[in-house]
Design a protein around this motif. Structure first.
Motif, short mmCIF file in Angstrom:
data_model
loop_
_atom_site.label_atom_id
_atom_site.label_comp_id
_atom_site.label_asym_id
_atom_site.label_seq_id
_atom_site.Cartn_x
_atom_site.Cartn_y
_atom_site.Cartn_z
N GLU A 20 39.58 39.14 68.18
CA GLU A 20 40.47 40.29 68.25
C GLU A 20 40.91 40.66 66.84
O GLU A 20 41.37 39.81 66.07
N LEU A 21 40.76 41.94 66.49
CA LEU A 21 41.11 42.40 65.15
C LEU A 21 42.61 42.41 64.91
O LEU A 21 43.08 42.05 63.82
N ASP A 22 43.38 42.81 65.90
CA ASP A 22 44.83 42.97 65.76
C ASP A 22 45.51 41.60 65.89
O ASP A 22 45.47 40.98 66.95
N PRO A 23 46.16 41.10 64.84
CA PRO A 23 46.74 39.75 64.91
C PRO A 23 47.83 39.62 65.96
O PRO A 23 48.01 38.54 66.55
N ARG A 24 48.58 40.69 66.19
CA ARG A 24 49.63 40.61 67.20
C ARG A 24 49.04 40.49 68.60
O ARG A 24 49.48 39.66 69.40
N ASP A 41 37.40 40.63 62.51
CA ASP A 41 36.64 41.84 62.81
C ASP A 41 35.54 41.49 63.81
O ASP A 41 34.61 40.75 63.49
N GLY A 42 35.62 42.07 65.01
CA GLY A 42 34.64 41.77 66.04
C GLY A 42 33.23 42.17 65.65
O GLY A 42 32.26 41.59 66.15
N SER A 84 33.70 50.04 72.77
CA SER A 84 32.40 50.69 72.66
C SER A 84 31.92 50.69 71.21
O SER A 84 32.70 50.53 70.27
N VAL A 85 30.61 50.86 71.06
CA VAL A 85 30.00 50.95 69.73
C VAL A 85 29.08 52.16 69.69
O VAL A 85 28.59 52.63 70.72
N ARG A 86 28.85 52.65 68.49
CA ARG A 86 27.84 53.68 68.25
C ARG A 86 26.60 53.07 67.60
O ARG A 86 25.53 53.66 67.66
N ARG A 87 26.79 51.93 66.98
CA ARG A 87 25.69 51.15 66.43
C ARG A 87 25.96 49.69 66.75
O ARG A 87 27.08 49.21 66.59
N VAL A 88 24.94 48.98 67.20
CA VAL A 88 25.09 47.57 67.53
C VAL A 88 25.14 46.77 66.24
O VAL A 88 24.20 46.80 65.43
N PRO A 89 26.22 46.04 65.98
CA PRO A 89 26.31 45.27 64.73
C PRO A 89 25.21 44.22 64.63
O PRO A 89 24.88 43.54 65.61
N ARG A 90 24.65 44.08 63.44
CA ARG A 90 23.58 43.10 63.22
C ARG A 90 24.05 41.68 63.52
O ARG A 90 23.26 40.85 64.00
N ALA A 91 25.31 41.41 63.24
CA ALA A 91 25.82 40.05 63.45
C ALA A 91 25.69 39.62 64.90
O ALA A 91 25.47 38.44 65.19
N TRP A 92 25.82 40.56 65.82
CA TRP A 92 25.72 40.20 67.23
C TRP A 92 24.30 39.71 67.56
O TRP A 92 24.13 38.76 68.32
N LEU A 93 23.30 40.40 67.01
CA LEU A 93 21.92 39.95 67.22
C LEU A 93 21.70 38.58 66.58
O LEU A 93 21.09 37.68 67.18
N GLU A 94 22.18 38.43 65.36
CA GLU A 94 21.95 37.17 64.62
C GLU A 94 22.62 35.98 65.30
O GLU A 94 22.13 34.84 65.17
#
Length: 417
Positions: free
Chosen positions: A160-164, A186-187, A205-215
């Motif tokens: 989760e990005l938001d610490p609270r 950062d997710g 939602s995403v507009r581009r799939v982050p590379r980290a998720w694949l890796e």
């Protein structure tokens, strides 16, 4: 934002009745009962335990607190719909003192997803005993709690990005007797120390799939994420990761989630795009703008997938003589824009204005004609392939096979005839 008080964590008669009502609604929405393991999780991890004392309801985001309106709050908790749990990213949102945000506008920035979407995604995720799951977007913690109950806390990581929000979710989970790993970060970067994962699921939602998720997903593993384009927020994407580090899979319809924060584009026509000294070209069209930006989700999805850098905005009753409604289009880099004007009388011939190196309305019109020739396919006919370096290629599965959508082509291959 404060957690609901100790009374919120009891499951009394009113809460049990509300849960039974929601379970009945889920059976209808999902065309059948929950799988036994998910029904057990539903009862063991009550949704109301994961909502804050204050939520925002209805289209105007009216604040609703459990202390002041307990019945209304509980109805929101167990309606088959989303519940807004944070506005304006938690900044000056009137949480602590009841004031409105500084600009007078409330914008939803975090929510508890509709339960039918939650359980439909869990069904699509297809977790099995022993699987390790990475969740992107902890939010309230309810989804992480359901996964932890199903798989065991030690097999679930949520970012989760938001610490609270992260801290609040961790507290709620502990109170429910669950302790998945909750990471503040950062997710889009995933969480490498816990990799590889069998499943990655996003609640944004995403507009581009982050590379980290694949890796960070093992070969054969699944990535499930809501999808959107600047043109249309709609769809779920289920990818299977291959041995070479690429991933491919299909879309399915009927979901709309908030965009992951690092992919947001907060653009306004007059602030960011249109300048007084720009001289657009004038032309005409016979294509009704409502055909491409109206009530047809299949058309809007296809256009957004084919033209991923074009966004739109409606302007009803602009202060322009002879114009009843205007559809604005612009590129996300703000270099090109277009407008289509309707005079309020006829749809036979509409005025088009286009400026910049690209002719955006021409592109949208060509894409729409392509979609019609292809048989007006819905989201479930489309898919996406992502290479290890992050390049994304959308494709359309036709009767004749797979047609990539990188170029506007015509011919028999588009329809299988």
């Amino acid at each position: 934002m404060t957690d609901a008080g100790p009374g919120a964590f009891r499951t009394g008669a009113a809460e049990r009745a509300a849960m039974r009502g929601l379970l009945d609604a889920l059976r209808g929405a999902l065309a059948g009962p929950l799988a036994p393991e998910w029904e057990r999780a539903f009862w063991a991890v009550p949704r109301h335990r994961f909502l804050p004392e204050r939520v925002w309801v209805d289209d105007d985001l009216t604040a609703c607190t459990r202390g002041a309106a307990p019945d209304h709050w509980l109805r929101a908790a167990y309606a088959n719909g989303p519940v807004v749990t944070q506005v304006n990213d938690g900044i000056d949102d009137g949480i602590d003192d009841g004031r409105d945000p500084g600009d007078g506008e409330r914008r939803a920035s975090s929510s508890a997803s509709a339960p039918s979407i939650v359980f439909r995604m869990l069904r699509l995720l297809a977790v099995e005993d022993g699987h390790r799951v990475l969740e992107i977007g902890t939010g309230t913690g309810w989804n992480a709690g359901l996964l932890a109950h199903r798989l065991g806390s030690e097999r679930v990581t949520s970012v989760e990005l938001d610490p609270r929000l992260s801290a609040q979710a961790a507290r709620r989970l502990r109170r429910a007797g669950l302790e998945p790993r909750i990471v503040t970060g950062d997710g889009a970067s995933g969480y490498a120390p816990g990799a590889p994962y069998d499943r990655v699921v996003a609640t944004c939602s995403v507009r581009r799939v982050p590379r980290a998720w694949l890796e960070q997903t093992r070969p054969g593993g699944v990535i499930l994420t809501p999808w959107e384009s600047p043109w249309f927020r709609f769809g779920l994407l289920r990818l299977t990761v291959r041995d070479d580090g690429s991933a491919s899979g299909r879309f399915s319809p009927h979901s709309a989630f908030m965009l992951i924060r690092n992919q947001r584009t907060d653009l306004r026509i007059y602030r960011d795009v249109v300048e007084d000294d720009q001289l657009p070209e004038r032309s005409a069209t016979e294509l009704c703008p409502w055909a491409v930006a109206g009530d047809d989700p299949a058309a809007r999805f296809a256009i957004g997938l084919r033209l991923p850098d074009i966004w739109r905005a409606w302007h009803d009753n602009p202060d322009v003589h002879g114009v009843a409604s205007r559809l604005w289009l612009a590129t996300t880099d703000t270099t090109s824009w277009a407008a289509v004007d309707w005079d309020g009388r006829t749809d036979q011939r509409l005025t088009v204005w286009q400026y910049g190196p690209r002719r955006l309305w021409d592109e949208v019109e060509a894409t729409y004609r392509w979609w019609l020739r292809a048989g007006s396919p819905g989201p479930e006919r489309f898919g996406l392939t992502v290479t290890p370096d992050g390049r994304q290629t959308p494709w359309l599965h036709t009767q004749a096979g797979v047609l990539t959508t990188g170029a506007l082509t015509t011919g028999a291959d588009e329809t299988g005839r």
